[in-house]
Scaffold this motif. Structure first.
Motif, short mmCIF file in Angstrom:
data_model
loop_
_atom_site.label_atom_id
_atom_site.label_comp_id
_atom_site.label_asym_id
_atom_site.label_seq_id
_atom_site.Cartn_x
_atom_site.Cartn_y
_atom_site.Cartn_z
N LEU A 1 47.91 36.84 50.48
CA LEU A 1 47.84 36.65 49.16
C LEU A 1 48.56 35.39 48.63
O LEU A 1 48.29 34.65 48.09
CB LEU A 1 48.21 37.76 48.28
N ILE A 2 49.79 35.37 49.47
CA ILE A 2 50.83 34.01 49.18
C ILE A 2 49.85 32.92 49.76
O ILE A 2 50.19 31.81 49.29
CB ILE A 2 51.95 34.36 50.06
N LEU A 3 49.35 33.08 50.78
CA LEU A 3 48.68 31.72 51.63
C LEU A 3 47.47 31.63 50.67
O LEU A 3 47.20 30.30 50.27
CB LEU A 3 48.10 32.27 52.92
N VAL A 4 46.77 32.36 50.12
CA VAL A 4 45.68 32.22 49.10
C VAL A 4 46.10 31.34 47.83
O VAL A 4 45.80 30.19 47.57
CB VAL A 4 45.04 33.32 48.67
N HIS A 5 47.41 31.69 47.39
CA HIS A 5 48.12 31.10 46.19
C HIS A 5 48.50 29.86 46.68
O HIS A 5 48.14 28.80 45.82
CB HIS A 5 49.09 31.81 45.68
N ALA A 6 48.75 29.61 47.81
CA ALA A 6 49.42 28.25 48.36
C ALA A 6 48.29 27.19 48.61
O ALA A 6 48.43 26.08 48.13
CB ALA A 6 50.35 28.36 49.44
N ILE A 7 47.08 27.85 49.00
CA ILE A 7 46.01 26.94 49.10
C ILE A 7 45.52 26.34 47.89
O ILE A 7 45.10 25.25 47.60
CB ILE A 7 44.74 27.47 49.87
N ILE A 8 45.41 27.56 46.50
CA ILE A 8 44.97 26.92 45.53
C ILE A 8 45.75 25.77 44.80
O ILE A 8 45.19 24.85 44.35
CB ILE A 8 44.94 28.27 44.40
#
Length: 206
Positions: free
Chosen positions: A63-70
């Protein structure tokens, strides 16, 4: 705790840096890129420093990666001009580019699971209404703090921060941002708590 970097986490890092490198190549505005990407870099630093001392679940790291990509994609295009959401705006005759709303939804959804993990593992709080209330309150506090940061940057840099603010002429943009974070936090707890509890068992039983 094993000090070695797990293969899954190594894969997440590869994806993160691939997207980061792509994003810095000819961004819409380099200053906006820096403002948007900076929180993702802070997040990477925190995850790196705490990796061996407080290993998180794979769900949280993902989820941290998803947020970073956003954040990184928003930095490359600016939140008001993300191409896919421009297409959605035009195809469905929407009032604005809603990528900013997605970003603030994620600002509630993803921190909710991070905060939940920390509280469940490091506090005496039991799962229930009080835990959920505290998580949602913390997520709202994070959202409000970010709005204050945006205000401070805008005051300090003037029109240079227009793309960072991403209000698109909406006088209620700040309120919408916090509402989306609230909605994201509630939906995260409603949809992911059971899965999260299953993943937490191996940490709590250690």
């Amino acid at each position: 705790m094993n000090d070695r970097l797990e293969p899954f986490h190594r894969g997440l890092l590869v994806i993160f840096f691939a997207v980061l490198i792509w994003s810095v190549i000819n961004p819409k505005d380099l200053f906006t890129w820096f403002l948007e990407v900076f929180p993702a870099l802070i997040g990477l630093s925190v995850v790196t420093l705490t990796y061996n001392r407080f290993r998180l679940t794979n769900l949280v790291y993902f989820l941290i990666l998803v947020h970073a990509i956003i954040l990184i994609v928003g930095g490359h295009y600016t939140y008001a001009e993300m191409p896919i959401f421009n297409w959605l705006r035009d195809a469905f005759h929407l009032a604005r580019n809603y990528y900013d709303r997605l970003g603030h939804f994620a600002q509630g959804f993803i921190p909710a699971i991070i905060v939940r993990e920390i509280l469940v593992r490091k506090s005496a709080l039991k799962r229930g209404k009080l835990l959920a209330f505290l998580i949602i309150s913390i997520c709202l506090a994070i959202s409000a703090s970010y709005e204050l940061i945006e205000w401070g940057v805008a005051e300090a840099t003037g029109s240079a921060a227009d793309a960072f603010l991403g209000t698109q002429g909406d006088v209620w943009d700040t309120q919408w941002d916090m509402f989306m974070a609230l909605l994201g936090a509630i939906m995260a707890l409603a949809s992911m708590s059971n899965l999260h509890d299953k993943l937490l068992k191996k940490f709590i039983n250690q």
